[in-house]
Scaffold this motif. Structure first.
Motif, PDB file in Angstrom:
ATOM      1  N   LEU A 170      14.430  66.382  48.592  1.00 27.92           N
ATOM      2  CA  LEU A 170      14.624  64.978  48.549  1.00 27.92           C
ATOM      3  C   LEU A 170      15.964  64.593  47.643  1.00 27.92           C
ATOM      4  O   LEU A 170      15.760  64.272  46.695  1.00 27.92           O
ATOM      5  CB  LEU A 170      13.408  64.196  48.052  1.00 27.92           C
ATOM      6  CG  LEU A 170      13.569  62.771  48.329  1.00 27.92           C
ATOM      7  CD1 LEU A 170      13.697  62.204  49.823  1.00 27.92           C
ATOM      8  CD2 LEU A 170      12.261  62.182  47.863  1.00 27.92           C
ATOM      9  N   THR A 171      17.032  64.714  48.298  1.00 26.64           N
ATOM     10  CA  THR A 171      18.260  64.354  47.708  1.00 26.64           C
ATOM     11  C   THR A 171      18.727  62.993  48.087  1.00 26.64           C
ATOM     12  O   THR A 171      18.226  62.156  48.809  1.00 26.64           O
ATOM     13  CB  THR A 171      19.531  65.251  47.870  1.00 26.64           C
ATOM     14  OG1 THR A 171      19.733  65.007  49.348  1.00 26.64           O
ATOM     15  CG2 THR A 171      19.052  66.462  47.640  1.00 26.64           C
ATOM     16  N   ALA A 172      19.753  62.331  46.982  1.00 22.77           N
ATOM     17  CA  ALA A 172      20.143  61.006  47.298  1.00 22.77           C
ATOM     18  C   ALA A 172      20.850  60.877  48.563  1.00 22.77           C
ATOM     19  O   ALA A 172      20.652  60.064  49.193  1.00 22.77           O
ATOM     20  CB  ALA A 172      20.999  60.605  46.033  1.00 22.77           C
ATOM     21  N   GLU A 173      21.631  61.917  48.859  1.00 27.34           N
ATOM     22  CA  GLU A 173      22.526  62.061  50.178  1.00 27.34           C
ATOM     23  C   GLU A 173      21.449  61.980  51.392  1.00 27.34           C
ATOM     24  O   GLU A 173      21.684  61.199  52.319  1.00 27.34           O
ATOM     25  CB  GLU A 173      23.413  63.237  50.288  1.00 27.34           C
ATOM     26  CG  GLU A 173      23.975  63.431  51.264  1.00 27.34           C
ATOM     27  CD  GLU A 173      24.784  64.693  51.524  1.00 27.34           C
ATOM     28  OE1 GLU A 173      25.682  64.703  52.768  1.00 27.34           O
ATOM     29  OE2 GLU A 173      24.636  65.425  50.637  1.00 27.34           O
ATOM     30  N   LEU A 174      20.344  62.900  51.226  1.00 27.40           N
ATOM     31  CA  LEU A 174      19.485  62.560  52.380  1.00 27.40           C
ATOM     32  C   LEU A 174      18.864  61.368  52.474  1.00 27.40           C
ATOM     33  O   LEU A 174      18.675  60.906  53.529  1.00 27.40           O
ATOM     34  CB  LEU A 174      18.562  63.749  51.964  1.00 27.40           C
ATOM     35  CG  LEU A 174      17.153  63.813  53.166  1.00 27.40           C
ATOM     36  CD1 LEU A 174      17.832  64.322  54.758  1.00 27.40           C
ATOM     37  CD2 LEU A 174      16.060  64.765  52.938  1.00 27.40           C
ATOM     38  N   LEU A 175      18.367  60.707  51.332  1.00 24.02           N
ATOM     39  CA  LEU A 175      17.636  59.510  51.404  1.00 24.02           C
ATOM     40  C   LEU A 175      18.690  58.148  52.063  1.00 24.02           C
ATOM     41  O   LEU A 175      18.205  57.418  52.816  1.00 24.02           O
ATOM     42  CB  LEU A 175      17.132  59.226  50.208  1.00 24.02           C
ATOM     43  CG  LEU A 175      16.188  57.896  50.022  1.00 24.02           C
ATOM     44  CD1 LEU A 175      15.237  57.757  51.129  1.00 24.02           C
ATOM     45  CD2 LEU A 175      15.894  57.532  48.564  1.00 24.02           C
ATOM     46  N   GLN A 176      19.884  58.293  51.403  1.00 23.31           N
ATOM     47  CA  GLN A 176      20.783  57.382  52.181  1.00 23.31           C
ATOM     48  C   GLN A 176      21.080  57.534  53.472  1.00 23.31           C
ATOM     49  O   GLN A 176      21.226  56.591  54.346  1.00 23.31           O
ATOM     50  CB  GLN A 176      22.358  57.525  51.256  1.00 23.31           C
ATOM     51  CG  GLN A 176      22.268  57.117  49.843  1.00 23.31           C
ATOM     52  CD  GLN A 176      23.453  57.781  49.247  1.00 23.31           C
ATOM     53  OE1 GLN A 176      24.266  58.452  49.574  1.00 23.31           O
ATOM     54  NE2 GLN A 176      23.647  57.211  47.979  1.00 23.31           N
ATOM     55  N   ASP A 177      21.353  58.957  53.914  1.00 26.99           N
ATOM     56  CA  ASP A 177      21.660  59.156  55.428  1.00 26.99           C
ATOM     57  C   ASP A 177      20.323  58.612  56.296  1.00 26.99           C
ATOM     58  O   ASP A 177      20.581  58.183  57.260  1.00 26.99           O
ATOM     59  CB  ASP A 177      21.604  60.561  55.759  1.00 26.99           C
ATOM     60  CG  ASP A 177      23.247  60.947  55.175  1.00 26.99           C
ATOM     61  OD1 ASP A 177      23.888  60.058  54.765  1.00 26.99           O
ATOM     62  OD2 ASP A 177      23.567  62.120  55.270  1.00 26.99           O
ATOM     63  N   THR A 178      19.201  58.967  55.755  1.00 30.80           N
ATOM     64  CA  THR A 178      17.767  58.660  56.638  1.00 30.80           C
ATOM     65  C   THR A 178      17.858  57.208  56.776  1.00 30.80           C
ATOM     66  O   THR A 178      17.533  56.598  57.806  1.00 30.80           O
ATOM     67  CB  THR A 178      16.601  58.974  55.895  1.00 30.80           C
ATOM     68  OG1 THR A 178      16.610  60.480  55.555  1.00 30.80           O
ATOM     69  CG2 THR A 178      15.323  58.589  56.383  1.00 30.80           C
ATOM     70  N   ILE A 179      18.013  56.179  55.651  1.00 31.94           N
ATOM     71  CA  ILE A 179      18.108  54.942  55.655  1.00 31.94           C
ATOM     72  C   ILE A 179      19.158  54.307  56.489  1.00 31.94           C
ATOM     73  O   ILE A 179      18.856  53.439  57.243  1.00 31.94           O
ATOM     74  CB  ILE A 179      18.110  54.106  54.217  1.00 31.94           C
ATOM     75  CG1 ILE A 179      16.881  54.627  53.455  1.00 31.94           C
ATOM     76  CG2 ILE A 179      18.229  52.561  54.233  1.00 31.94           C
ATOM     77  CD1 ILE A 179      16.794  54.301  52.131  1.00 31.94           C
TER      78      ILE A 179
END
Length: 333
Positions: A170-179
């Motif tokens: 759960l990285t910042a990049e993954l969360l950003q892209d998901t949102i």
């Protein structure tokens, strides 16, 4: 210009997919134009069907039977027992459906369930599942899995990994892209111009100020602040305690919930609307939906499989494709 029909894949022929396709035809033949890509020899003897040579023939064929675009499989079908000899053909059907959408001959892809072990054993299938394979065919690196029903839309940021691995993945990049992908999907495919997205915390009580975990403070909150500042076209709320996000009053306040891991997202929707949940892949250059269940080998061939999720998946695929087509017409007009 009328919308092209939805391409429905057969999935694993030994599962319940073909039975569900036959039942979906009985329910939707006058409302949602679609055709099945399958070996007609795998259909039940009772099913009336019309072989078509081109997807454009499907709409007229619907009046007389289930439209089937034939795809030859090397082995006969035995309900409940996947034959690896058919694995390559299962993959080819998915590739064919995507190709038809990319060429404009079909409006969307709706996929029946596959059996990943059979595909790996029989075709050397190297992808974890449908979603990753479709992303490969669509030429995109990251897609998002949404489970949608009339009561709730949920998106897990991490999907099929062990719970112990979630904090590492759960990285910042993954969360950003998901949102971002979720927000764009809500706009493009669901017609929500200013999406409201609630985001769950990872830990109980969203960490309770660091007493039960610090991922919310260390990463999640910062991602939400940065996204809200850089993009005013969607509204974010969170990180929120997951145990208070899914009652009726809370659900009324958002259009989709982004969760941190698989069960945090899927337990609420399967509890609220088990039969009507639809798997939607956001971030693809084409529309893809799927019923929210597997091949169900244990009941295959018994005539008791519930077609509700596939019916909803076909309806949603048609709706999403119609919305995208209308948006293209408006843009060019």
């Amino acid at each position: 210009m009328s919308l092209a029909p939805v391409a429905l894949t057969c999935g694993e022929p030994a599962g319940i997919g073909l039975e569900l396709a036959e039942k979906a035809y009985a329910a939707l033949s006058t409302s949602v134009p679609f055709f099945l890509i399958a070996d007609p020899m795998h259909l039940s003897e009772q099913q009336s069907y019309v072989e078509i040579a081109h997807p454009a023939e499907a709409i007229a064929a619907l009046e007389n039977g289930l439209p089937v675009l034939p795809h030859k499989f090397p082995a006969p079908n035995t309900a409940g027992k996947a034959d690896p000899a058919n694995a390559r053909a299962v993959v080819e059907v998915i590739e064919r459906a995507v190709s038809l959408v990319q060429s404009g001959e079909a409006s969307a892809v709706c996929t029946n369930p596959i059996n990943k072990k059979a595909l790996k054993d029989g075709a050397g299938f190297e992808f974890p599942g449908h979603t990753e394979f479709l992303a490969h065919l669509g030429g995109v690196e990251r897609v998002v899995m949404m489970l949608a029903s009339e009561q709730l839309r949920v998106v897990p940021a991490t999907i099929h990994i062990a719970l112990k691995d979630v904090p590492k993945q759960l990285t910042a990049e993954l969360l950003q892209d998901t949102i971002r992908i979720t927000a764009e999907g809500l706009r493009a495919d669901f017609g929500i111009s200013n999406p409201r997205i609630s985001v769950a915390g990872l830990n109980p009580h969203a960490g309770e100020g660091g007493a039960m975990g610090t991922e919310e403070q260390d990463m999640i909150s910062g991602v939400l602040r940065a996204l809200q500042q850089e993009n005013g076209s969607f509204t974010l709320d969170g990180p929120l305690p997951a145990d208070t996000m899914f009652h009726a009053r809370a659900r009324a306040g958002y259009d989709a919930a982004v969760c941190m891991y698989h069960d945090q997202a899927l337990i609420p929707i399967k509890t609220l609307d088990f039969d009507r949940g639809v798997n939607v892949t956001l971030g693809l250059p084409f529309v893809r939906t799927s019923p929210d269940h597997g091949t169900a080998f244990d009941i295959a061939g018994r005539g008791i499989a519930d077609p509700t999720s596939l019916i909803e998946a076909l309806k949603l695929a048609h709706h999403m494709a119609s919305r995208r087509a209308a948006a293209r017409t408006k843009k060019t007009g």
